[in-house]
Design a protein around this motif. Structure first.
Motif, PDB file in Angstrom:
ATOM      1  N   VAL A   9       0.843  -1.195   0.000  1.00  0.00           N
ATOM      2  CA  VAL A   9       0.000   0.000   0.000  1.00  0.00           C
ATOM      3  C   VAL A   9       0.880   1.247   0.000  1.00  0.00           C
ATOM      4  O   VAL A   9       1.771   1.394   0.837  1.00  0.00           O
ATOM      5  CB  VAL A   9      -0.944   0.027   1.231  1.00  0.00           C
ATOM      6  CG1 VAL A   9      -1.781   1.303   1.226  1.00  0.00           C
ATOM      7  CG2 VAL A   9      -1.854  -1.200   1.228  1.00  0.00           C
ATOM      8  N   VAL A  35      -7.904   3.638  -3.360  1.00  0.00           N
ATOM      9  CA  VAL A  35      -8.886   3.846  -2.299  1.00  0.00           C
ATOM     10  C   VAL A  35      -8.749   5.300  -1.884  1.00  0.00           C
ATOM     11  O   VAL A  35      -7.727   5.694  -1.309  1.00  0.00           O
ATOM     12  CB  VAL A  35      -8.647   2.901  -1.106  1.00  0.00           C
ATOM     13  CG1 VAL A  35      -9.649   3.203   0.005  1.00  0.00           C
ATOM     14  CG2 VAL A  35      -8.744   1.445  -1.551  1.00  0.00           C
ATOM     15  N   THR A  37      -9.973   8.402   0.243  1.00  0.00           N
ATOM     16  CA  THR A  37     -10.769   8.725   1.433  1.00  0.00           C
ATOM     17  C   THR A  37     -11.689   9.917   1.201  1.00  0.00           C
ATOM     18  O   THR A  37     -12.731  10.024   1.847  1.00  0.00           O
ATOM     19  CB  THR A  37      -9.857   8.995   2.643  1.00  0.00           C
ATOM     20  OG1 THR A  37      -8.954  10.071   2.347  1.00  0.00           O
ATOM     21  CG2 THR A  37      -9.060   7.738   2.995  1.00  0.00           C
ATOM     22  N   ALA A 101     -12.142   2.086   4.139  1.00  0.00           N
ATOM     23  CA  ALA A 101     -10.878   1.999   3.408  1.00  0.00           C
ATOM     24  C   ALA A 101     -10.205   0.650   3.646  1.00  0.00           C
ATOM     25  O   ALA A 101      -9.683   0.025   2.711  1.00  0.00           O
ATOM     26  CB  ALA A 101      -9.953   3.140   3.826  1.00  0.00           C
ATOM     27  N   LEU A 105      -9.183  -2.088   0.755  1.00  0.00           N
ATOM     28  CA  LEU A 105      -7.802  -2.532   0.567  1.00  0.00           C
ATOM     29  C   LEU A 105      -7.711  -4.052   0.645  1.00  0.00           C
ATOM     30  O   LEU A 105      -6.961  -4.681  -0.109  1.00  0.00           O
ATOM     31  CB  LEU A 105      -6.889  -1.901   1.611  1.00  0.00           C
ATOM     32  CG  LEU A 105      -6.606  -0.409   1.465  1.00  0.00           C
ATOM     33  CD1 LEU A 105      -5.846   0.105   2.683  1.00  0.00           C
ATOM     34  CD2 LEU A 105      -5.821  -0.116   0.187  1.00  0.00           C
ATOM     35  N   LEU A 115      -3.570   4.469  -1.287  1.00  0.00           N
ATOM     36  CA  LEU A 115      -4.519   4.912  -0.269  1.00  0.00           C
ATOM     37  C   LEU A 115      -4.376   6.421  -0.167  1.00  0.00           C
ATOM     38  O   LEU A 115      -3.406   6.931   0.401  1.00  0.00           O
ATOM     39  CB  LEU A 115      -4.232   4.237   1.075  1.00  0.00           C
ATOM     40  CG  LEU A 115      -5.085   4.678   2.274  1.00  0.00           C
ATOM     41  CD1 LEU A 115      -6.572   4.505   1.994  1.00  0.00           C
ATOM     42  CD2 LEU A 115      -4.684   3.909   3.528  1.00  0.00           C
ATOM     43  N   TYR A 126      -3.934   5.296   9.725  1.00  0.00           N
ATOM     44  CA  TYR A 126      -3.673   4.947   8.332  1.00  0.00           C
ATOM     45  C   TYR A 126      -2.243   4.476   8.103  1.00  0.00           C
ATOM     46  O   TYR A 126      -2.003   3.588   7.295  1.00  0.00           O
ATOM     47  CB  TYR A 126      -3.944   6.154   7.418  1.00  0.00           C
ATOM     48  CG  TYR A 126      -5.397   6.511   7.277  1.00  0.00           C
ATOM     49  CD1 TYR A 126      -6.264   5.718   6.524  1.00  0.00           C
ATOM     50  CD2 TYR A 126      -5.908   7.649   7.896  1.00  0.00           C
ATOM     51  CE1 TYR A 126      -7.600   6.056   6.395  1.00  0.00           C
ATOM     52  CE2 TYR A 126      -7.244   7.989   7.766  1.00  0.00           C
ATOM     53  CZ  TYR A 126      -8.083   7.191   7.017  1.00  0.00           C
ATOM     54  OH  TYR A 126      -9.410   7.523   6.894  1.00  0.00           O
TER      55      TYR A 126
END
Length: 217
Positions: A9, A35, A37, A101, A105, A115, A126
Motif C-alpha cells: 500500500v 482507495v 478517502t 478503506a 484494501l 490509499l 492509516y
C-alpha cells in the motif's frame, strides 16, 4: 485498521490543489488500485449517507440540504473557522472512513494499492497500512490558483483551507517518494511511470518475503 500481511500500500497525499487526483488517475491507468478517502467521505455525507444522522445530531438540521446531504458550504464556514467544530466532524467521519478503506484494501486484487489521504499528517490509523508515502508537491501559489479556478472560491477562502492543512515542509518531511506537480501535466507521465515500476518491484519483494518457506528435502 489492521496491518496487511502481503498487500503493498502506497499512501498518497498532498495539499489542496496539488493534483492528487490527476496523479492517482495516472497510476490507476497503469493498473494500481485506488482507495480515495475523499470519495468515501462524499459517499458517507451524500443524500442518505451513513454519516448524516450523526452529523445532524451533532450540528443540527441546518447541516443538511433538503435532499439529506451534507451542506458543504455551511459546514465549510464552521469547520475551517472553529477547531472544535472541525474536530467534532472528524470524530464522526474518520472512524467510518478508516473502516471502509480497510475493507476496500483487503478486497483489491491489483498488484499494489494507493490509499489517498489528503490530511495524512493529521490523520491517525492509516500509516500502519502504508508501506511507503508518496507526496504530490507544488508551490502554494500553484495550489491557490488551481483551487480558485476549479472551485470558484476566493483567495481568502483558499488560504483559510491551506492554513488548517499540513505545511509543505511537513508533507515533504514524511515522504518516501515525491512527485513534482508544479508545472505542466505532461511532466507527470515519466514520474508516474518510474514510480509505478518501483512500486511493482517492491510489491513483488513483499509478496516473496511473506511466502512460507518450503522445508528442505
Amino acid at each position: 485498521m489492521p496491518a496487511p500481511s502481503v498487500r503493498f500500500v502506497v499512501g498518497l497525499t498532498g495539499g489542496i490543489g496539488s493534483g492528487k487526483s490527476t496523479v492517482a488517475n495516472r497510476f490507476v491507468a497503469l493498473g494500481a488500485a485506488l482507495v480515495d478517502t475523499d470519495t468515501l467521505a462524499h459517499d458517507l455525507t451524500g443524500p442518505g449517507g451513513d454519516a448524516m444522522p450523526a452529523i445532524i445530531d451533532a450540528f443540527g438540521p441546518a447541516a443538511a440540504t433538503p435532499a439529506g446531504a451534507l451542506d458543504r458550504a455551511w459546514m465549510r464556514e464552521r469547520a475551517f473557522s472553529d477547531p472544535v467544530a472541525r474536530a467534532r466532524l472528524e470524530s464522526i467521519l474518520h472512524p467510518m472512513i478508516r473502516a471502509m478503506a480497510g475493507q476496500m484494501l483487503d478486497c483489491t486484487a491489483a498488484p499494489y494499492a494507493l490509499l489517498a489521504v489528503p490530511l495524512l499528517s493529521h490523520s491517525s490509523g492509516y500509516r500502519e497500512r502504508m508501506d511507503r508515502i508518496l507526496v504530490v508537491d507544488c508551490s502554494r501559489e500553484q495550489q491557490i490558483a488551481r483551487v480558485m479556478q476549479r472551485s470558484g472560491l476566493s483567495r481568502e477562502q483558499v488560504l483559510a483551507i491551506i492554513a488548517v492543512q499540513s505545511t509543505r515542509e511537513q508533507r515533504l518531511a514524511m515522504a518516501d517518494d515525491v512527485i513534482d506537480n508544479d508545472g505542466d501535466e505532461s511532466a507527470l507521465a515519466p514520474q508516474v511511470e518510474q514510480l509505478h515500476q518501483k512500486f511493482l518491484r517492491l510489491a513483488q519483494l513483499k509478496r516473496t518475503a511473506a511466502r512460507p518457506r518450503q522445508p528442505d528435502a
